[in-house]
Scaffold this motif. Structure first.
Motif, mmCIF file in Angstrom:
data_model
loop_
_atom_site.group_PDB
_atom_site.id
_atom_site.type_symbol
_atom_site.label_atom_id
_atom_site.label_comp_id
_atom_site.label_asym_id
_atom_site.label_seq_id
_atom_site.Cartn_x
_atom_site.Cartn_y
_atom_site.Cartn_z
ATOM 1 N N GLU A 1 0.873 -1.358 -0.032
ATOM 2 C CA GLU A 1 0.009 0.114 0.003
ATOM 3 C C GLU A 1 0.730 1.150 0.045
ATOM 4 O OE1 GLU A 1 -3.071 -0.104 3.197
ATOM 5 O OE2 GLU A 1 -3.579 -1.861 2.418
ATOM 6 N N GLU A 2 1.831 1.184 0.908
ATOM 7 C CA GLU A 2 2.577 2.558 0.918
ATOM 8 C C GLU A 2 3.509 2.622 -0.312
ATOM 9 O OE1 GLU A 2 5.807 2.686 4.186
ATOM 10 O OE2 GLU A 2 6.723 3.668 2.589
ATOM 11 N N ALA A 3 3.905 1.422 -0.791
ATOM 12 C CA ALA A 3 4.570 1.434 -2.391
ATOM 13 C C ALA A 3 3.716 2.140 -3.348
ATOM 14 C CB ALA A 3 5.117 0.202 -2.578
ATOM 15 N N LEU A 4 2.319 1.723 -3.207
ATOM 16 C CA LEU A 4 1.491 1.967 -4.302
ATOM 17 C C LEU A 4 1.371 3.590 -4.052
ATOM 18 C CD1 LEU A 4 -0.419 0.568 -6.309
ATOM 19 C CD2 LEU A 4 -2.119 0.754 -4.657
ATOM 20 N N GLN A 5 1.270 4.172 -2.803
ATOM 21 C CA GLN A 5 0.775 5.766 -2.508
ATOM 22 C C GLN A 5 2.188 6.504 -3.059
ATOM 23 O OE1 GLN A 5 -0.125 5.965 1.534
ATOM 24 N NE2 GLN A 5 -2.324 4.764 0.942
ATOM 25 N N ARG A 6 3.214 5.879 -2.827
ATOM 26 C CA ARG A 6 4.275 6.665 -3.184
ATOM 27 C C ARG A 6 4.446 6.837 -4.632
ATOM 28 N NH1 ARG A 6 9.548 4.937 -0.818
ATOM 29 N NH2 ARG A 6 10.509 6.750 -1.667
ATOM 30 N N ILE A 7 4.131 5.975 -5.592
ATOM 31 C CA ILE A 7 4.196 5.755 -6.839
ATOM 32 C C ILE A 7 3.077 6.826 -7.439
ATOM 33 C CG2 ILE A 7 4.087 4.496 -9.062
ATOM 34 C CD1 ILE A 7 5.341 2.479 -8.005
ATOM 35 N N GLN B 1 9.786 4.119 -9.836
ATOM 36 C CA GLN B 1 9.694 2.698 -9.560
ATOM 37 C C GLN B 1 10.045 2.304 -8.155
ATOM 38 O OE1 GLN B 1 12.895 0.495 -10.363
ATOM 39 N NE2 GLN B 1 12.126 -1.100 -11.803
ATOM 40 N N SER B 2 9.206 1.274 -7.801
ATOM 41 C CA SER B 2 9.720 1.103 -6.389
ATOM 42 C C SER B 2 9.785 -0.483 -5.991
ATOM 43 C CB SER B 2 8.430 1.877 -5.309
ATOM 44 O OG SER B 2 7.716 0.684 -4.843
ATOM 45 N N ARG B 3 10.819 -0.464 -5.122
ATOM 46 C CA ARG B 3 11.201 -1.910 -4.934
ATOM 47 C C ARG B 3 11.034 -2.065 -3.443
ATOM 48 N NH1 ARG B 3 15.025 -5.065 -7.873
ATOM 49 N NH2 ARG B 3 15.643 -3.810 -9.873
ATOM 50 N N TYR B 4 10.618 -3.254 -3.141
ATOM 51 C CA TYR B 4 10.442 -3.471 -1.814
ATOM 52 C C TYR B 4 10.361 -4.986 -1.518
ATOM 53 C CZ TYR B 4 5.581 -3.512 -3.369
ATOM 54 O OH TYR B 4 4.611 -3.884 -4.117
ATOM 55 N N VAL B 5 10.407 -5.306 -0.118
ATOM 56 C CA VAL B 5 10.291 -6.868 0.218
ATOM 57 C C VAL B 5 8.936 -7.229 1.323
ATOM 58 C CG1 VAL B 5 11.484 -8.850 1.478
ATOM 59 C CG2 VAL B 5 12.889 -7.242 0.123
ATOM 60 N N LYS B 6 8.377 -8.218 0.576
ATOM 61 C CA LYS B 6 7.166 -8.473 1.634
ATOM 62 C C LYS B 6 6.987 -9.983 1.631
ATOM 63 C CE LYS B 6 3.090 -8.402 -0.635
ATOM 64 N NZ LYS B 6 2.051 -8.016 -1.509
ATOM 65 N N ARG B 7 6.147 -10.345 2.445
ATOM 66 C CA ARG B 7 5.902 -11.809 2.404
ATOM 67 C C ARG B 7 4.443 -12.030 1.985
ATOM 68 N NH1 ARG B 7 7.134 -12.196 8.833
ATOM 69 N NH2 ARG B 7 6.531 -9.871 8.683
ATOM 70 N N TYR B 8 4.405 -13.175 1.228
ATOM 71 C CA TYR B 8 3.040 -13.591 0.730
ATOM 72 C C TYR B 8 2.875 -14.906 1.711
ATOM 73 C CZ TYR B 8 3.088 -10.903 -3.516
ATOM 74 O OH TYR B 8 2.749 -9.979 -4.406
ATOM 75 N N LEU B 9 1.489 -15.052 1.429
ATOM 76 C CA LEU B 9 0.888 -16.467 2.218
ATOM 77 C C LEU B 9 0.479 -17.319 1.180
ATOM 78 C CD1 LEU B 9 0.696 -17.040 5.070
ATOM 79 C CD2 LEU B 9 -1.757 -16.421 4.944
ATOM 80 N N ARG B 10 1.042 -18.360 0.978
ATOM 81 C CA ARG B 10 0.669 -19.202 -0.405
ATOM 82 C C ARG B 10 -0.566 -19.582 -0.067
ATOM 83 N NH1 ARG B 10 3.943 -22.060 -4.049
ATOM 84 N NH2 ARG B 10 2.811 -23.777 -3.138
ATOM 85 N N LYS B 11 -1.211 -20.348 -0.971
ATOM 86 C CA LYS B 11 -2.535 -21.062 -1.021
ATOM 87 C C LYS B 11 -2.369 -22.233 0.106
ATOM 88 C CE LYS B 11 -6.679 -22.732 -3.394
ATOM 89 N NZ LYS B 11 -6.871 -23.242 -4.604
ATOM 90 N N ASP B 12 -1.226 -22.858 0.020
ATOM 91 C CA ASP B 12 -0.988 -24.047 0.786
ATOM 92 C C ASP B 12 -0.617 -23.620 2.260
ATOM 93 O OD1 ASP B 12 1.751 -23.220 0.570
ATOM 94 O OD2 ASP B 12 2.252 -24.838 -0.670
#
Ligand code: C2E
Ligand code: MG
Ligand code: MG
Length: 729
Positions: free
Chosen positions: A227-233, A240-251
């Motif tokens: 969200e923050e990256a989106l707002q900054r753009i 362009q923005s680069r960041y690291v985030k964690r996803y929750l896989r379907k499993d």
């Protein structure tokens, strides 16, 4: 390529539909007033044609050009003069000629009919152009009396479309087949496209992803990141923005992803959608974490390593200096751990270390740090202590943790430890000094006997320093010829004949005078120096013994016994060294007896046994020294089969003679015949001791009653003077 022109023609007035839908619009109905080419006839038509951006020609029933507008002339690359009267077919691409003529003939048969076509022209230079044409049969129109061909050059447009298609194809490939997970999202960040790699990364199908924003598959704590990256753009703060985030896989698995998000903008700079490319860095992260864990932890036990300990200790010191209180460093060294490695193997040794680590961990307080210092040593940092006795309690707790036996590979193992303790009040802030002091205290603890702890006192420094100095001097002593071997006679207690000599090392220190072996041998045993000393003792003893004469006609040549340190049994070069010395000197191997102590044999049974066996095969025999002082085990005696058992002096000349000791001595001596071993009484100082041993049937003896150890050059006179025996009053 020109698409194959539709063969379809249509009935009157109709416009045949051809392949390219985008060209449908330019059909101009006929009905244009056509005058002659001489301008009178085609005036009206020419008026339109002259300014049209489309090409326009009028041809007669055989295809000859009657009128051509400027665009047509340009398209064909001809002048008006060349064009008028020439056959329009001549400008066609040869491949299209037959088809076009065929269609032309068809059109002629449909009055007022109209037909659409895509054709190619080719000029003298071979340059090809693509045209989209509408031809109208206006033969019946007297004002025209010809076929009006109207159309446009679509060469550039087609080329552009092809380029666009190729571009799109490339783009599709780049997106769909990209190894990198990619998505496009709209301005609300909802997925509008996702490639296979992205779907695979999250375990969702494209259908499941399309239209969704990333909330359902983002790790809850990381929702704010995109969200923050989106707002900054969107605020145009970044392109362009680069960041690291964690996803929750379907499993349900959590993955760590590096995201690169760029806006796709139109020519006005308005964001149309977002192009997001990602990289799964979960493994990288784990590896990095593992590596940094590895850098700070011992790989075998998983405990902190020295680096981490040092860091904690430095912090502890500054805390103590700041806030007061005490901290302590406890250095644990497992007692005789090497024995476990040697008897049970290194794998079992490792298992034991792990088991010990777990036990110690259990009694490690949350505020304290336990570390494997290397080998069989552990360090414990105790913090928040209010008095030195707290450190002692900690030491006791650690020792108690190892009190119960371990079971390793089905074997019950008792493993205790000695501990050196240093209490620090912040005035000694140096890490390595602290550990060094703990080491000094540890040395004292070991000296007091195993399984103890000793708290460091500054007076120990002096002792440690002089020990250190002595070791240094001992190194030089060997080269400087300060060491020598002395020999103490071994006597047949019945005949008092000398049957052999025990070689005992002597150090004549230039300042200190005679330093006893009980001082310098244990020092040398702390390093490789003992191997050099051992080599020296063997070499001296073997060569010296070779020069000894027989004492009298009845006796055999005297043998020499040499004391070997346990460390020498771990020297892989020992057997070869002894064999070499025997070979060089020519001494009969039967005249060499090696003395080992009980503790050696008990600790390292397997290794000692195999070395003993090799030496035995050379013809060498063994004496078990100081019998009765170690953990006497009769089964080991049977196993080791020494030729001689040397009964420790404490049984022969006990400080406190008692009935109990007498009984013990008797029992020990009686072992000889049962085990087929020769019993030797050590330290015989008095006649009565001699008599007692004689009475018990002890065959051999040593002691000041006969002689102390004498220098090598005194041995032969000794042998000659007494002709090998003592006349004891
Ligand atoms: P050990 O092998 O038990 O040697 C016997 C010790 O008893 C010798 O002490 C000897 O001088 C002493 N002794 C002999 N007769 C009497 C006696 O009647 N009364 C008393 N009170 N003592 C007697 P030393 O020479 O001081 O050696 C002490 C220990 O140092 C030896 O005990 C042995 O364990 C070790 N050692 C000596 N030389 C060597 C060596 O070359 N290599 C190794 N590894 N150890 C050595
Ligand atoms: Mg000895
Ligand atoms: Mg002895």
């Amino acid at each position: 390529m020109v698409s194959p022109a539709g063969e379809d023609s249509e009935s009157k007035g109709g416009v045949s539909d051809v392949a390219e839908p985008e060209t449908t619009s330019q059909v101009q109905p006929t009905g244009v007033k056509v005058a002659a080419q001489d301008l009178d006839r085609f005036t009206a038509l020419a008026e339109v044609g002259q300014h049209s951006s489309d090409l326009m020609i009028v041809i007669d029933q055989v295809g000859a050009i009657m009128y051509a507008n400027p665009v047509a002339l340009e398209t064909f690359g001809i002048s008006l003069e060349e064009g008028i009267g020439s056959s329009a077919f001549k400008y066609l691409h040869p491949d299209d000629l037959e088809r076009v003529v065929h269609r032309f003939v068809e059109l002629l048969q449909i009055p007022n009919g109209s037909m659409r076509d895509a054709v190619r022209t080719m000029d003298e230079n071979g340059e090809i152009r693509e045209l989209e044409l509408v031809s109208t049969n206006s033969m019946d129109n007297p004002a025209v009396a010809g076929i009006i061909v109207n159309g446009r050059d679509v060469t550039e447009q087609r080329r552009y479309i092809k380029q666009l298609q190729a571009h799109e194809q490339r783009f599709r490939l780049a997106f769909e087949d990209n190894m990198a997970p990619m998505i496009f999202t709209d301005l609300e960040d909802r997925v509008i496209a996702a490639n296979d790699a992205f779907c695979e990364m999250l375990g969702y199908t494209v259908e499941e992803l399309l239209g969704a924003d990333s909330t359902p598959f983002t790790y809850p704590e990381d929702l704010g990141i995109s969200e923050e990256a989106l707002q900054r753009i969107s605020r145009n703060e970044v392109g362009q923005s680069r960041y690291v985030k964690r996803y929750l896989r379907k499993d349900g698995r959590v993955i760590v992803v590096e995201v690169s998000r760029s806006p796709a903008r139109d020519t006005n700079g308005q964001t149309l959608y977002y192009v997001i490319s990602e990289r799964d860095i979960t493994e990288e992260r784990t590896l990095t974490a593992q590596l940094s864990h590895q850098a700070l932890h011992d790989s075998l036990t998983g405990l902190s390593n020295r680096a981490l300990f040092d860091d904690r200790l430095a912090q502890a010191h500054s805390r103590v200096a700041r806030e007061g209180g005490l901290c302590a460093v406890l250095l644990l060294d497992l007692d005789d751990f090497k024995g476990v490695n040697d008897t049970l193997g290194h794998l079992a040794g490792d298992q034991l270390l792990i088991a010990i680590a777990r036990r110690l961990e259990k009694v490690t307080r949350a505020s304290d740090t336990l570390c494997r210092f290397g080998g069989d040593e552990f360090l414990y940092l105790a913090e928040n202590l209010s008095s030195p006795s707290d450190a002692e309690h900690t030491a006791t707790r650690l020792l108690e943790a190892l009190a119960e036996p371990f079971f390793i590979a089905g074997v019950r193992v008792e493993q205790h430890s000695s501990i050196g303790v240093v209490v620090s009040d912040g005035t000694r802030a140096n890490n390595s000094e602290c550990v060094q002091d703990a080491d000094v205290a540890l040395y004292e603890a070991k000296r007091e006997g195993k399984g103890h702890f000793v708290v460091f006192e500054s007076s120990m420094h002096q002792q440690a320093a002089s020990r250190f100095a002595l070791i240094q001097e001992l190194r030089h002593a060997l080269q400087g010829g300060e060491l020598s071997m002395h020999y103490q006679p071994i006597v047949d207690l019945v005949t008092t004949d000398i049957v052999g000599f025990e070689a005992l090392m002597r150090w004549r220190h230039p300042q200190r005078g005679w330093v006893p072996p009980s001082v310098f041998i244990p020092l040398a045993e702390q390093s490789e120096l003992i191997l050099e000393l051992g080599h020296f003792a063997l070499r001296e003893a073997i060569t010296t013994a070779n020069s000894w004469p027989r004492t009298n006609e009845q006796t055999t040549l005297p043998y020499v016994t040499v004391n070997l340190s346990s460390h020498q049994f771990h020297d892989p070069g020992l057997v070869a060294m002894v064999e070499g010395l025997l070979g060089d000197s020519g001494l009969d191997p039967e005249r060499l007896v090696i003395e080992i102590t009980e503790s050696v044999t008990l600790l390292y049974v397997t290794e000692t046994m195999s070395v003993m066996e090799k030496l035995h095969r050379l013809g060498i025999s063994f004496a078990l020294d100081d019998f009765g002082t170690g953990f006497s085990s009769l089964s080991y005696l049977a196993l080791l089969q020494p030729k001689i058992i040397k009964i420790d002096q404490s049984f022969v000349s006990p400080a406190l003679e008692s009935v109990r000791n007498d009984a013990l001595l008797e029992a020990i001596v009686s072992l000889g015949p049962k085990l087929n071993m020769t019993m030797l009484g050590e330290g015989i100082e008095t006649r009565s001791q001699l008599e007692r041993l004689r009475l018990l049937g002890c065959e051999l003896g040593q002691g000041f009653l006969f002689s102390a150890a004498v220098p090598a050059d005194a041995v032969i006179p000794l042998l000659q003077r007494s002709s090998g025996h003592w006349a004891l009053g």
